[in-house]
Design an enzyme around this catalytic site. Structure first.
Site, PDB file in Angstrom:
ATOM      1  N   GLU A 155       0.835  -1.204   0.000  1.00  9.87           N
ATOM      2  CA  GLU A 155       0.000   0.000   0.000  1.00  9.87           C
ATOM      3  C   GLU A 155       0.873   1.258   0.000  1.00  9.87           C
ATOM      4  O   GLU A 155       0.591   2.228  -0.702  1.00  9.87           O
ATOM      5  CB  GLU A 155      -0.894  -0.044   1.251  1.00  9.87           C
ATOM      6  CG  GLU A 155      -2.180   0.703   1.157  1.00  9.87           C
ATOM      7  CD  GLU A 155      -3.138   0.175   0.122  1.00  9.87           C
ATOM      8  OE1 GLU A 155      -2.765  -0.701  -0.680  1.00  9.87           O
ATOM      9  OE2 GLU A 155      -4.266   0.685   0.077  1.00  9.87           O
ATOM     10  N   THR A 208      -5.259   7.799  -5.267  1.00  6.61           N
ATOM     11  CA  THR A 208      -5.234   7.956  -3.806  1.00  6.61           C
ATOM     12  C   THR A 208      -4.145   8.924  -3.361  1.00  6.61           C
ATOM     13  O   THR A 208      -4.349   9.749  -2.465  1.00  6.61           O
ATOM     14  CB  THR A 208      -5.021   6.577  -3.147  1.00  6.61           C
ATOM     15  OG1 THR A 208      -6.121   5.760  -3.492  1.00  6.61           O
ATOM     16  CG2 THR A 208      -4.937   6.683  -1.632  1.00  6.61           C
TER      17      THR A 208
HETATM   18  N1  HSE Z   1      -7.908   5.716   4.078  1.00  8.38           N
HETATM   19  C1  HSE Z   1      -7.413   5.815   2.745  1.00  8.38           C
HETATM   20  C2  HSE Z   1      -7.691   7.217   2.234  1.00  8.38           C
HETATM   21  C3  HSE Z   1      -8.102   4.797   1.881  1.00  8.38           C
HETATM   22  O1  HSE Z   1      -8.816   7.674   2.400  1.00  8.38           O
HETATM   23  O2  HSE Z   1      -6.787   7.840   1.673  1.00  8.38           O
HETATM   24  C4  HSE Z   1      -7.730   4.882   0.442  1.00  8.38           C
HETATM   25  O3  HSE Z   1      -6.713   4.023   0.132  1.00  8.38           O
END
Ligand code: HSE
Length: 334
Positions: A155, A208
């Protein structure tokens, strides 16, 4: 609705690998599910898995040490075949290093069955499928939570931050709370069995990495109080199987006001969903996917159809998915 709680794994201790290090098969085919992270008010700390979509990995043992990626489908050529740059191979390599079996040769086929940059935990599903595949090949019977640190490495590589709210539910299934990152403490939460999820992916790209950069770094106390009241309300609602409490707690004053600007007609979509019987509505992960909780499948189907129609009117294509919460997590499919 039963008040019986489901199994809850609180902070399963990370245990060392005790297998023989031998391989149990020559190949394995694994599916891992998409996930909805944040669940509106729980930025970086809440997430759940859905039944579809999901990604698949076929992993084969080879004679030559090291990992190769022979094929990726469904990505329109966007993902790297270079094993040093792909989150699946990098996570699997970390796992092999951790059990002292970097000598093993593996070939990976990755089949993307969901859009990239969708807010549905696309990279997490791939990474978890890869890790579950190597865990299976190694006969590693530890709790899947032991794979979480490797999945978080993937990630981090995918978006510059190693959050766990997609990878943990993809790995463990169900509804998951990341109680703490340092030290890592993950809690599997119960949920009402009859909670349905309607997901709509509007076909616009929201990486993201960028969706994280636009978030405010400082928040004021009033907003913080609102937010932690809602998170506590949502978790209480899950334990109490109280869908009304779940719905009224799913409000986000910190992230949604900023990120909603990246999503076409977000507030209109909310209005459509809520007036069609949704319990709650919000952004899935970092978007652009949105989701609604409903009390039944028919309402979820109606909402996805209406939102898809609305997006079509804006000349935006979309994918829709209707699912209950997936408690199984990854599974071997061949
Ligand atoms: N918690 C993360 C965000 C999830 O909102 O950026 C997305 O990968």
């Amino acid at each position: 609705m039963s008040n019986e709680l489901q199994e809850i794994d609180t902070n399963s201790a990370f245990t060392p690998f005790r297998g023989t290090g031998g391989l149990t098969a020559d190949s394995v085919h694994v599916f891992a599910p998409a996930t909805v992270a944040n669940v509106v008010c729980g930025f970086d700390v809440l997430g759940f898995a859905v039944n579809e979509p999901g990604d698949e990995v076929v992993m084969r043992v080879t004679d030559k040490p090291g990992i190769t990626i022979s094929k990726i489908t469904g990505d329109d050529g966007r993902l790297p075949l270079d094993p040093a740059k792909n989150t699946v191979s990098v996570s699997v390599q970390h796992y092999l290093d951790s059990i002292g079996r970097a000598d093993i040769g593996l070939d990976i086929e990755l089949h993307k069955k969901m859009p990239i940059g969708s807010g549905l935990g696309s990279s997490s599903a791939s990474t978890v499928a890869g890790l579950y595949a190597i865990k299976t090949l190694m006969g590693d019977d530890r709790d899947p939570i032991n794979l979480l640190p490797f999945a978080m490495k993937g990630e981090e590589m995918a978006c510059g931050h190693g959050h766990a709210d997609n990878v943990a539910p993809a790995l463990l299934g169900g509804f998951v709370l990341i109680r703490s990152y340092e030290p890592l403490d993950v809690v599997r939460l119960p949920h009402p069995k009859d909670l349905w999820c309607a997901v709509v992916f509007p076909d616009v790209d929201v990486p993201t990495r960028e969706a994280r950069q636009i978030i405010r770094n400082k928040i004021n106390m009033k907003d913080a109080v609102t937010q932690w009241g809602n998170i506590a309300g949502l978790v209480s609602g899950l334990f109490m199987q109280d869908i009304d409490l779940i719905g009224r707690s799913m409000k986000d004053v910190l992230v949604e006001p900023v990120r909603s600007m990246l999503i076409p007609d977000f507030y209109k979509m909310r209005e459509i969903a809520m007036s069609s019987g949704a319990v709650s509505f919000g952004i899935s992960g970092s978007g652009p996917s949105v989701f609604a909780f409903t009390r039944d499948e028919t309402t979820a189907q109606t909402i996805t159809q209406k939102l898809q129609q609305h997006l079509t009117g804006l000349k935006i294509g979309s994918n829709t998915y209707v699912s209950t919460i997936n408690d199984a997590g990854p599974r071997v499919i061949g």
